[in-house]
Scaffold this motif. Structure first.
Motif, PDB file in Angstrom:
ATOM      1  N   SER A  10       0.790  -1.095  -0.128  1.00 28.76           N
ATOM      2  CA  SER A  10       0.176  -0.125  -0.096  1.00 28.76           C
ATOM      3  C   SER A  10       0.821   1.299  -0.090  1.00 28.76           C
ATOM      4  O   SER A  10       2.035   1.086   0.154  1.00 28.76           O
ATOM      5  CB  SER A  10      -1.029  -0.046   1.282  1.00 28.76           C
ATOM      6  N   MET A  11       0.367   2.407  -0.177  1.00 21.08           N
ATOM      7  CA  MET A  11       0.993   3.804  -0.185  1.00 21.08           C
ATOM      8  C   MET A  11       0.825   4.285   1.203  1.00 21.08           C
ATOM      9  O   MET A  11      -0.448   4.379   1.829  1.00 21.08           O
ATOM     10  CB  MET A  11       0.408   4.486  -1.360  1.00 21.08           C
ATOM     11  N   ARG A  12       1.684   4.767   1.699  1.00 22.26           N
ATOM     12  CA  ARG A  12       1.821   5.434   2.850  1.00 22.26           C
ATOM     13  C   ARG A  12       2.622   6.678   2.865  1.00 22.26           C
ATOM     14  O   ARG A  12       3.996   6.482   2.627  1.00 22.26           O
ATOM     15  CB  ARG A  12       2.298   4.617   4.101  1.00 22.26           C
ATOM     16  N   ARG A  13       2.154   7.764   3.385  1.00 21.37           N
ATOM     17  CA  ARG A  13       2.968   9.043   3.315  1.00 21.37           C
ATOM     18  C   ARG A  13       3.732   9.212   1.726  1.00 21.37           C
ATOM     19  O   ARG A  13       4.533   9.705   1.666  1.00 21.37           O
ATOM     20  CB  ARG A  13       4.109   8.992   4.492  1.00 21.37           C
ATOM     21  N   GLY A  14       3.013   9.196   0.826  1.00 21.62           N
ATOM     22  CA  GLY A  14       3.391   9.159  -0.530  1.00 21.62           C
ATOM     23  C   GLY A  14       4.520   8.072  -1.053  1.00 21.62           C
ATOM     24  O   GLY A  14       5.092   8.322  -2.130  1.00 21.62           O
ATOM     25  N   ARG A  15       4.766   7.174  -0.340  1.00 17.62           N
ATOM     26  CA  ARG A  15       5.661   6.001  -0.708  1.00 17.62           C
ATOM     27  C   ARG A  15       5.040   4.729  -0.596  1.00 17.62           C
ATOM     28  O   ARG A  15       4.440   4.438   0.395  1.00 17.62           O
ATOM     29  CB  ARG A  15       6.898   6.036   0.264  1.00 17.62           C
ATOM     30  N   TRP A  16       5.327   3.764  -1.559  1.00 18.45           N
ATOM     31  CA  TRP A  16       4.742   2.293  -1.609  1.00 18.45           C
ATOM     32  C   TRP A  16       5.654   1.526  -0.478  1.00 18.45           C
ATOM     33  O   TRP A  16       6.651   1.593  -0.286  1.00 18.45           O
ATOM     34  CB  TRP A  16       4.736   1.813  -2.760  1.00 18.45           C
ATOM     35  N   ARG A  17       4.795   0.744   0.187  1.00 22.28           N
ATOM     36  CA  ARG A  17       5.494  -0.303   1.271  1.00 22.28           C
ATOM     37  C   ARG A  17       4.939  -1.438   1.051  1.00 22.28           C
ATOM     38  O   ARG A  17       3.710  -1.769   0.560  1.00 22.28           O
ATOM     39  CB  ARG A  17       5.309   0.328   2.561  1.00 22.28           C
ATOM     40  N   LEU A  18       5.726  -2.493   1.270  1.00 31.21           N
ATOM     41  CA  LEU A  18       5.159  -3.762   1.245  1.00 31.21           C
ATOM     42  C   LEU A  18       5.310  -4.710   2.549  1.00 31.21           C
ATOM     43  O   LEU A  18       6.526  -4.323   3.297  1.00 31.21           O
ATOM     44  CB  LEU A  18       6.038  -4.713   0.184  1.00 31.21           C
TER      45      LEU A  18
END
Length: 91
Positions: A10-18
């Protein structure tokens, strides 16, 4: 399936994370931050899993869903969440 987990991106704070969802534990979930607002490629995702010690199950496909940043508010920005089933490397 024993030994399988759900991984989400998902995207969090404008950055994708896994991250790999670990249920029934207080351990932190393994997480990888891509550091980009561009949706990571399949190759980048596989590399991220490798860093975390996981791999997608053979034949597993990513499923995309949308959620609401503010639940119940139809004007809320949409959050995209992708999920795939994974296992620990060597499992």
């Amino acid at each position: 399936m024993p030994g399988t987990f759900t991984a989400q991106m998902s995207m969090r704070r404008g950055r994708w994370r896994l991250y790999v969802v670990l249920l029934n534990t207080t351990d932190p979930w393994p997480e990888y931050n891509f550091g980009t607002a561009t949706v990571p490629t399949l190759a980048q995702r596989v590399n991220a899993f490798s860093v975390l010690g996981f791999e997608p199950l053979p034949g597993a496909a990513w499923e995309w869903t949308e959620d609401s940043e503010v639940p119940g508010d139809p004007a809320s920005p949409v959050l995209l969440i992708a999920a795939v089933h994974v296992r620990a490397v060597g499992a």
